[in-house]
Scaffold this motif. Structure first.
Motif, PDB file in Angstrom:
ATOM      1  N   TRP A   1     -40.375  34.202 -36.344  1.00  0.00           N
ATOM      2  CA  TRP A   1     -39.270  34.135 -37.297  1.00  0.00           C
ATOM      3  C   TRP A   1     -38.438  35.418 -37.326  1.00  0.00           C
ATOM      4  O   TRP A   1     -37.224  35.368 -37.541  1.00  0.00           O
ATOM      5  CB  TRP A   1     -39.766  33.747 -38.686  1.00  0.00           C
TER       6      TRP A   1
ATOM      7  N   LEU B   1     -34.444  35.143 -36.627  1.00  0.00           N
ATOM      8  CA  LEU B   1     -33.449  35.615 -37.597  1.00  0.00           C
ATOM      9  C   LEU B   1     -32.711  36.862 -37.113  1.00  0.00           C
ATOM     10  O   LEU B   1     -31.541  37.056 -37.437  1.00  0.00           O
ATOM     11  CB  LEU B   1     -34.108  35.868 -38.945  1.00  0.00           C
TER      12      LEU B   1
ATOM     13  N   GLY C   1     -35.545  31.549 -43.039  1.00  0.00           N
ATOM     14  CA  GLY C   1     -35.283  30.788 -41.816  1.00  0.00           C
ATOM     15  C   GLY C   1     -35.383  29.290 -42.052  1.00  0.00           C
ATOM     16  O   GLY C   1     -34.553  28.506 -41.580  1.00  0.00           O
TER      17      GLY C   1
END
Lengths: 203, 203, 203, 203
Positions: free
Chosen positions: B101, B105, B199
């Motif tokens: 993640w 991101l 996310g």
């Protein structure tokens, strides 16, 4: 390396990958080169849970993929692919995992014949890659139950893509390898990570 | 703190983060300040699996990032970033993780130069934050293999964003730190959690 | 139950929830009723990693949320919420987890004041529910750092929704409870499962 | 097989599935055939956490689903489904899991009466399937609390889909089985993997 050592080392890899759901349902197969000339491999037997491998779950095969002691059980059906990789890449270890994301991406990108992964720091974990400004081409081959034919296509793809560190079989998962077992494990983890990252970015 | 203690503590952190897939494929690196003046760090060696760290996987570096005993192995390439953080933030521990993640991101938000995370209770886990009504700016820097140059940019970003608790390198993951190792671990867990939550909310 | 027993039981719950990433970064808090009249709770201390709880991580609080032995450390800031639940529901155990999906859904559905979950077999795991043909209303409250005010709103919501088995605080996670600790654990697992299922179906 | 052996084997399966979040909140149930004629099963008791099964968590039932020693506790409510499967498929082991993805897909595809999964290598893990060029039909039945009626519909569906290796109950999860317990475990893992892969490809 002896066969007992090989079994212990592959069992540890199996536990590690099983915990990550990369070898569910007895999927996946692993091999180690025991001898280079003539080529002799320690390989996981067909149908073993990889999270609970014992010496009994490993068989030795010769350069043609035949078990050296047939009474010890059948090697994985994909032995021929391992032999092609061990030979053409000079690999000492070949690992095949079967994760969700390699399955998903091998399907999405099959018509392009492969998948480019570029500009990720993780790429530096692939042997010989020194910068994230690298474009890794991961070839995708159609799946096939004719192992001799598939081995031929793998040989062809590896010759065409000399720099690749792994390839996908469509809806079948990832093959990668290394000059040592830890290097091959690293390649699995790097490529599985990148496939998931790319898969989630695409979504 | 002695080097042996440091190794044991970082090994425990390594096992914890490895179980969460935040340091796959030998990615990530950790450091602890052993001495403040002159600055001396215990740091993970390059290329170690973080889930299986031993004393052998930790090296000591001086204030310029040079190994104190070069025969003990090469520190992580990112030693200079750890030194900048230890110096400018007064951190006693610096942790770099490499999760899915944070990778996703850091890519999505790079053109904005960072990512605002606001109004989550989890923000209270960041040192000095007393309410969820907080807006944390997580700067994102372009990735770079020139570590001296990148260290300079990190120094600049940390000066510009004095209140930030961590930053992302694009497609490379998270850096955070703490006045103690447990605080740094908490910051990793808080920021990784928030990045995943954000996310998934964006998706 | 004695305080030592309580600590051991909560430690086991902590390890279980930590492995599922429901209490990252010292988030979450747990309590057990030690005595009903006057009300006395064993409660996790503020700032403890829930995967590594020891007796030292648990404090006893009285009916007003004050620590019985202040030198033993500060109870979680949310002690007042636990007391409201223990009192109005007659719960013997109150558990607060902080997962990704409870965070995501508490945000998505906040304007409706809650979330209906209906027609899932898993609902039968909630005490007193005998069929999947059940509609569980999970109230969502705005988050608040004023604990006295938030406790008042929780009391109001619990009175209004007499049949509910848990509630969400916005971007803050899940509260649930049980007549016994195993029942409360079951409620956490059931509700976390349902929130993820609903979250993925909505996507 | 004796009841003690059965308990140990089912406990191991329980720990494995619990670690994968397929039996959260005491969901799921497992059975093993102890005797074929008259049919006698070892079956998980109602309301047990499957990750912590002991001998105490297993009861024996007769061919009508009645506990052989009623004082030992109530078998899972779904005993009748296990009996139908053991009888019509000749299965020695029946496993019911309750995962996120089986729940999601059982809902998405219910109006079609089932879900086709075709051309995945993993399909070869289903007993008797020799190629990925296989189309597995996974029937989906509406959920029902009337177990006699549901058992009748299961019998009907199994007769209609003679080749199927498992089925879904809507918003309730997966049932599969095997000639041995390891085969049934393999079927769970294969089908859970395929459901997640299909679910993510559809998204």
């Amino acid at each position: 390396m002896g066969a007992t050592d090989a079994a212990e080392q592959l069992a540890e890899v199996g536990r590690r990958f099983d915990a990550r759901d990369w070898v569910l349902g007895t999927s996946g197969n692993f091999s180690l080169v025991l001898e280079r000339d003539p080529l002799r491999l320690a390989m996981t037997r067909s149908g073993m849970f990889k999270g609970a491998l014992t010496a009994d779950g490993i068989v030795e095969i010769d350069a043609d993929g035949r078990p050296i002691r047939p009474e010890a059980g059948k090697p994985s059906a994909e032995a021929l692919l391992h032999l092609v990789i061990a030979r053409t890449r000079g690999a000492a270890a070949v690992l095949h995992t079967h994760s969700i994301w390699s399955t998903v991406l091998s399907d999405r990108h099959v018509t392009a014949g492969g998948l480019a992964i570029a500009d990720y720091e993780m790429l530096k974990g692939l042997e010989g890659v020194a910068t994230h400004e690298h474009r890794e081409w991961v070839p995708i081959l159609e799946n096939d139950q004719d192992m001799a034919r598939l081995a031929g296509r793998v040989r062809h793809v590896l010759a065409e893509h000399e720099a690749c560190h792994g390839f996908l079989l469509r809806r079948h998962g990832l093959y990668t390898w290394g000059e040592t077992l830890p290097q091959a494990v690293r390649h699995v983890e790097i490529l599985e990570f990148l496939l998931e990252a790319v898969g989630r970015i695409e979504n």
